[in-house]
Design a protein around this motif. Sequence first.
Motif, PDB file in Angstrom:
ATOM      1  N   ILE A 374       0.823  -1.216   0.000  1.00 45.58           N
ATOM      2  CA  ILE A 374       0.000   0.000   0.000  1.00 45.58           C
ATOM      3  C   ILE A 374       0.855   1.262   0.000  1.00 45.58           C
ATOM      4  O   ILE A 374       0.684   2.145  -0.841  1.00 45.58           O
ATOM      5  N   VAL A 375       1.780   1.353   0.958  1.00 49.16           N
ATOM      6  CA  VAL A 375       2.575   2.581   1.092  1.00 49.16           C
ATOM      7  C   VAL A 375       3.467   2.806  -0.122  1.00 49.16           C
ATOM      8  O   VAL A 375       3.488   3.899  -0.701  1.00 49.16           O
ATOM      9  N   VAL A 376       4.211   1.786  -0.525  1.00 47.68           N
ATOM     10  CA  VAL A 376       5.167   1.949  -1.630  1.00 47.68           C
ATOM     11  C   VAL A 376       4.489   2.277  -2.958  1.00 47.68           C
ATOM     12  O   VAL A 376       4.885   3.222  -3.645  1.00 47.68           O
ATOM     13  N   PRO A 377       3.448   1.541  -3.376  1.00 46.28           N
ATOM     14  CA  PRO A 377       2.869   1.826  -4.694  1.00 46.28           C
ATOM     15  C   PRO A 377       2.007   3.089  -4.770  1.00 46.28           C
ATOM     16  O   PRO A 377       1.743   3.572  -5.868  1.00 46.28           O
ATOM     17  N   ASN A 378       1.581   3.636  -3.649  1.00 45.06           N
ATOM     18  CA  ASN A 378       0.744   4.833  -3.670  1.00 45.06           C
ATOM     19  C   ASN A 378       1.581   6.047  -3.294  1.00 45.06           C
ATOM     20  O   ASN A 378       1.899   6.270  -2.115  1.00 45.06           O
ATOM     21  N   LYS A 379       1.905   6.850  -4.289  1.00 45.85           N
ATOM     22  CA  LYS A 379       2.850   7.945  -4.106  1.00 45.85           C
ATOM     23  C   LYS A 379       2.311   9.075  -3.236  1.00 45.85           C
ATOM     24  O   LYS A 379       3.082   9.959  -2.825  1.00 45.85           O
ATOM     25  N   ASN A 380       1.031   9.081  -2.964  1.00 43.98           N
ATOM     26  CA  ASN A 380       0.461  10.154  -2.148  1.00 43.98           C
ATOM     27  C   ASN A 380       0.486   9.849  -0.656  1.00 43.98           C
ATOM     28  O   ASN A 380       0.110  10.701   0.157  1.00 43.98           O
ATOM     29  N   VAL A 381       0.963   8.658  -0.260  1.00 41.68           N
ATOM     30  CA  VAL A 381       1.021   8.308   1.159  1.00 41.68           C
ATOM     31  C   VAL A 381       2.217   9.001   1.804  1.00 41.68           C
ATOM     32  O   VAL A 381       3.358   8.818   1.387  1.00 41.68           O
ATOM     33  N   ALA A 382       1.924   9.802   2.851  1.00 42.27           N
ATOM     34  CA  ALA A 382       2.983  10.566   3.518  1.00 42.27           C
ATOM     35  C   ALA A 382       3.261  10.082   4.932  1.00 42.27           C
ATOM     36  O   ALA A 382       4.361  10.274   5.448  1.00 42.27           O
ATOM     37  N   ALA A 383       2.269   9.480   5.588  1.00 40.96           N
ATOM     38  CA  ALA A 383       2.458   9.074   6.982  1.00 40.96           C
ATOM     39  C   ALA A 383       1.551   7.907   7.325  1.00 40.96           C
ATOM     40  O   ALA A 383       0.501   7.708   6.702  1.00 40.96           O
ATOM     41  N   VAL A 384       1.981   7.141   8.338  1.00 39.77           N
ATOM     42  CA  VAL A 384       1.197   6.031   8.876  1.00 39.77           C
ATOM     43  C   VAL A 384       1.172   6.175  10.394  1.00 39.77           C
ATOM     44  O   VAL A 384       2.228   6.290  11.029  1.00 39.77           O
ATOM     45  N   LEU A 385      -0.026   6.160  10.984  1.00 35.60           N
ATOM     46  CA  LEU A 385      -0.188   6.277  12.426  1.00 35.60           C
ATOM     47  C   LEU A 385      -0.675   4.953  13.004  1.00 35.60           C
ATOM     48  O   LEU A 385      -1.501   4.284  12.399  1.00 35.60           O
ATOM     49  N   CYS A 386      -0.166   4.593  14.182  1.00 29.99           N
ATOM     50  CA  CYS A 386      -0.606   3.350  14.808  1.00 29.99           C
ATOM     51  C   CYS A 386      -0.416   3.407  16.313  1.00 29.99           C
ATOM     52  O   CYS A 386       0.300   4.265  16.843  1.00 29.99           O
ATOM     53  N   GLY A 387      -1.071   2.471  17.015  1.00 28.33           N
ATOM     54  CA  GLY A 387      -0.943   2.332  18.454  1.00 28.33           C
ATOM     55  C   GLY A 387      -0.615   0.893  18.801  1.00 28.33           C
ATOM     56  O   GLY A 387       0.316   0.320  18.270  1.00 28.33           O
ATOM     57  N   HIS A 388      -1.383   0.315  19.721  1.00 31.75           N
ATOM     58  CA  HIS A 388      -1.326  -1.096  20.108  1.00 31.75           C
ATOM     59  C   HIS A 388      -0.200  -1.400  21.093  1.00 31.75           C
ATOM     60  O   HIS A 388      -0.446  -1.946  22.163  1.00 31.75           O
ATOM     61  N   TYR A 389       1.033  -1.061  20.762  1.00 34.60           N
ATOM     62  CA  TYR A 389       2.168  -1.339  21.640  1.00 34.60           C
ATOM     63  C   TYR A 389       2.517  -0.094  22.459  1.00 34.60           C
ATOM     64  O   TYR A 389       2.618   1.005  21.927  1.00 34.60           O
ATOM     65  N   TYR A 390       2.743  -0.289  23.737  1.00 36.41           N
ATOM     66  CA  TYR A 390       3.072   0.812  24.642  1.00 36.41           C
ATOM     67  C   TYR A 390       4.487   1.321  24.348  1.00 36.41           C
ATOM     68  O   TYR A 390       5.482   0.690  24.695  1.00 36.41           O
ATOM     69  N   ASN A 391       4.557   2.441  23.667  1.00 38.98           N
ATOM     70  CA  ASN A 391       5.850   3.052  23.373  1.00 38.98           C
ATOM     71  C   ASN A 391       5.624   4.253  22.463  1.00 38.98           C
ATOM     72  O   ASN A 391       4.494   4.534  22.038  1.00 38.98           O
ATOM     73  N   SER A 392       6.698   4.940  22.149  1.00 40.94           N
ATOM     74  CA  SER A 392       6.681   6.018  21.169  1.00 40.94           C
ATOM     75  C   SER A 392       7.864   5.806  20.236  1.00 40.94           C
ATOM     76  O   SER A 392       9.018   5.833  20.671  1.00 40.94           O
TER      77      SER A 392
END
Length: 502
Positions: A374-392
Amino acid sequence: MYKGNHVFVVICITVLIILLLPTQLVKSNTLSHAQSKITASENFYQAHQYSSSEKNQMIVSENAARTEPPTAYDPLGEKEFSTEKYQALQEQNSSGNETYSVSNFPYHRFDIEVHKDVKSGDHVTIHWKGRSLQGRQVTMFAWNVSTEEWVELDRKIAGTSQFTLNGTVTAGEYVKEQKISVIVQDQIASQSKSFDYSFVWMSDTQYYAQDHPAVFKTITEWISQNKDVMNIKYVFHTGDIVNKGSVEQQWKRANSYMNTLDVAKVPYGVLPGNHDKGNNFNQYKKYFGEKRFYHKPYYGGSYQNNLGHYDLLSVKGKDYIFLYMGGDVEEREIKWMNKVLKRHSDRTAILAFHEYLQKNGKRSHQGNDIFEQIVVPNKNVAAVLCGHYYNSEVLVDELDDNLDGITDRKVYQILADYQKAPNGGNGYIRLLQIDEETNSIDIQTYSPYLDQYYYYDPENEPGKDSFTMDIDVKRKHKMVATSYFEVNVYKRIKGEKVVMVQ
């Protein structure tokens, strides 16, 4: 710029002011503070020292101003230290001279009468030592008698321990009638930089819904109350809305608090995390399914009753698509997301998942599939946000879309989850502040519940909670031009034979 309304601030200060002036006592190479601004070729000598640990060396006052720094030389409300606070200062006991403020920016002021032999070309070095709340910015200013303004000398972000501020000035610019004035003020970290509008990002509110509803309530109420001040245009939620997906009470709480955003007309999007599943996401679909959002003008479309969806937002001429997907991301989900991104390839895309980066900052197996397909073939993707794991964590990939050997875009993949902090996360959220002038997005971590910036100590772990994304946020020109337009209506003629003549 957000100026910290309803801020509860405590600034705990231990002060050591040292003014070093040239005559004929000690050579300048013995100076220990702020001597870097004095060149080695200059031959300065220490002449006078004024210290807060000694009696009657200076007048110290406290106040809280609406601005940072104050706009006047002698703002209204300044009050000289009490005998007890002077005593604490002499003992270097910071706990004894704390200054509090709820809505303004507290500061301590130091007025020193220097010796009459001070000349305009002499150097004055200033040293401050103290502490503030973790994550707050503390700045030292001196009054410039030439320009008649408070001039910044040094600033730092407070950690968990004491720190120092240092400055060097020329007596001619800062000494008048044998007096120099300095203030040290608590400020909001990194807020001196202006921004045009902002997004808010929440994640893993599960323990708020289960055990700490007051924290959940504080977050959404803060967003509602500050939507105009912060120019908040959108809110992300990357899943685990509740802790037990089958417990309706938790869903009722989440529904009530998120409804605060509905009432305030703040656009937002959600997705289900693993804790939201319950009985095949039935409760999630009941409270946060497509029905809740389909009438909202920014809601673009749904995948399986809002297990996934996308929102279309345009702000000041900049067009975004925010694409969400919860649950297991497999071939069908990837196909749907690619179709949506292709259809809106002219919009800058920010993707939202629950599970993508692992605690170590590397992509999970599912994260790798999403990245590659998804990220690589779509040139308009600038960021991905996620949670689930306790950390930054932040992972940045540089992609060469046209394979010419030059980086065409950076993709920022960000994990933010504070669920194991006290009170289920202490209310920490992410602020995404969009700056058109610098063409970037600044990330800040803030807790409306604590009214505190930074969860991780910025001195020991810089970049953990605050960083900048180089993402194109400039508005795009749009245009339509018509060269011809026609409408034809053809009616059926009954019982007649129509011949078309060329």
